[in-house]
Design a protein around this motif. Structure first.
Motif, short mmCIF file in Angstrom:
data_model
loop_
_atom_site.label_atom_id
_atom_site.label_comp_id
_atom_site.label_asym_id
_atom_site.label_seq_id
_atom_site.Cartn_x
_atom_site.Cartn_y
_atom_site.Cartn_z
N MET A 41 -2.90 -5.11 3.45
CA MET A 41 -2.07 -4.31 2.54
C MET A 41 -0.79 -5.04 2.16
SD MET A 41 -4.04 -1.87 2.03
CE MET A 41 -3.14 -0.58 1.20
N SER A 54 0.14 -5.97 -1.62
CA SER A 54 1.36 -5.52 -2.29
C SER A 54 2.06 -6.68 -2.97
CB SER A 54 2.29 -4.85 -1.28
OG SER A 54 2.78 -5.79 -0.35
N GLN A 100 -0.76 -0.91 -8.60
CA GLN A 100 -0.58 -0.76 -7.16
C GLN A 100 -1.21 0.53 -6.65
OE1 GLN A 100 3.19 -1.76 -4.74
NE2 GLN A 100 3.42 0.41 -5.20
N PHE A 145 -4.08 0.59 -3.89
CA PHE A 145 -3.74 1.16 -2.59
C PHE A 145 -4.61 2.37 -2.26
CE2 PHE A 145 0.78 -0.38 -1.40
CZ PHE A 145 0.34 -1.69 -1.48
N SER A 205 -9.89 0.24 -3.92
CA SER A 205 -9.70 -1.13 -3.48
C SER A 205 -10.98 -1.70 -2.88
CB SER A 205 -8.54 -1.22 -2.48
OG SER A 205 -8.80 -0.44 -1.34
#
Length: 344
Positions: A12, A16, A59, A63, A68
């Motif tokens: 993660m 990001s 994003q 997320f 994802s």
């Protein structure tokens, strides 16, 4: 990041940061591309909306565990930033020529060639969706499919043109001032998350407001000028042979635009998903609503979510899916798995 096995390990923190960033020199100037995932997998390119970078624009979607796992399991993602929209971007020189939407579409070809990519899947939001649609019309052999969020396809209406001109002048003379930020937030989000005198802004709007403060106003102005000078693509849409999945927020200012675009596409290749409780930026407001439609869409290319996904299936309650989306013929379920790398 994802690998080619049946499960996906997602870092993660790395996600990001958007993966490894490359500065690609093109005929139209340098463009920042963040590569996320296994480069041996098929390619998915993304293009954000005005004044946003790929981190904020996508994003929320990436997320979302189900989204994802679906995307990183099947694709290597190439996040293309409009000129000067990446984090820490310098101000583009006043001597640099203004680029048109056509120039930005042509620039994508140079990016694909730089990475040795052939035909790719595309995902864009509003202004970015317009650029990718134009790219697909100009370079049909380089596009396998389009996933468009609150897309533009017509020339600006008088009201949009005037609003954009006001915003353009404010950006040019006063920078990213309060009025411009409010106009952009209204462009992206529904009233529910923007808040009012009684209800505070949601965290996502506050984060976006902070991001806009960091934008180079001159660079945003350049992208806005390109989009405000766009031409109508309606007549060429029916000639698109790639499959197209369109998401539109129920309260998006571009709702009628998305519906118009759907009616102009060949019905065998296009589907529209209306997302309730969302503005234009569905990828951030209601990313879970995108998962199941994308699953059906990607099945047409022989692509699936890994079976060892640890999160439960998201409910369909936020969405209304047009009947054509569930048609195996429309989604091309007999197609072979896609390959997007060029043979070297």
């Amino acid at each position: 990041m994802g690998d080619s096995s049946g499960s996906v390990s997602i870092d993660m923190e790395a996600l990001s940061l958007g993966g490894q960033e490359h500065l690609v020199e093109t005929t139209y100037g340098p463009v920042c591309v963040a590569v996320c995932g296994d480069p041996d997998k098929p390619a998915l390119i993304t293009y954000p909306d005005l004044a946003l970078n790929y981190m904020f624009c996508f994003q929320g979607l990436l997320f979302c565990p189900e989204a994802s796992s679906l995307l990183l399991h099947n694709f290597c993602i190439y996040h293309i930033s409009p000129l000067g929209h990446e984090l820490g971007a310098p101000v583009i020189s006043v001597d640099a020529p203004l680029l048109s939407a056509d120039d930005l579409a042509d620039q994508i070809v140079e990016v694909l060639n730089y990475f040795g990519l052939g035909a790719v899947m595309c995902m864009g939001v509003t202004a970015g969706a317009y650029i990718l649609t134009l790219f697909a019309m100009k370079y049909r052999q380089r596009v396998l499919g389009l996933i468009l969020v609150s897309p533009l396809c017509q020339a600006p209406s008088w009201s949009e043109w005037l609003c954009n001109k006001v915003m353009s002048n404010l950006l040019y003379y006063y920078g990213m001032c309060g009025v411009v930020k409010e106009l952009l937030l209204k462009r992206y989000f529904s009233k529910e998350v923007r808040g009012n005198a009684q209800v505070p802004e949601s965290d996502i709007v506050q984060e976006c407001r902070r991001l806009l403060c960091e934008r180079q106003s001159t660079n945003v102005w350049r992208f806005l000028e390109a989009i405000n000078g766009r031409v109508d693509l309606s007549e060429g849409l029916r000639k698109l042979q790639c499959r197209t999945l369109i998401f539109i927020g129920e309260s998006s200012a571009y709702h009628s635009e998305a519906v118009h675009m759907t009616t102009r596409l060949d019905r065998r290749y296009g589907a529209l998903v209306e997302v309730q409780g969302s503005g234009s930026l569905v990828t951030e407001e209601q990313p879970h609503a995108m998962v199941i439609p994308m699953e059906y869409f990607l099945m047409g290319y022989g692509l699936y979510r890994p079976t060892h996904s640890v999160s439960p299936r998201s409910p369909l309650s936020p969405t209304r899916i047009s009947p054509e989306l569930l048609s195996p013929e429309n989604m091309g379920l007999k197609l072979k798995p896609i390959k997007t790398r060029l043979s070297l």
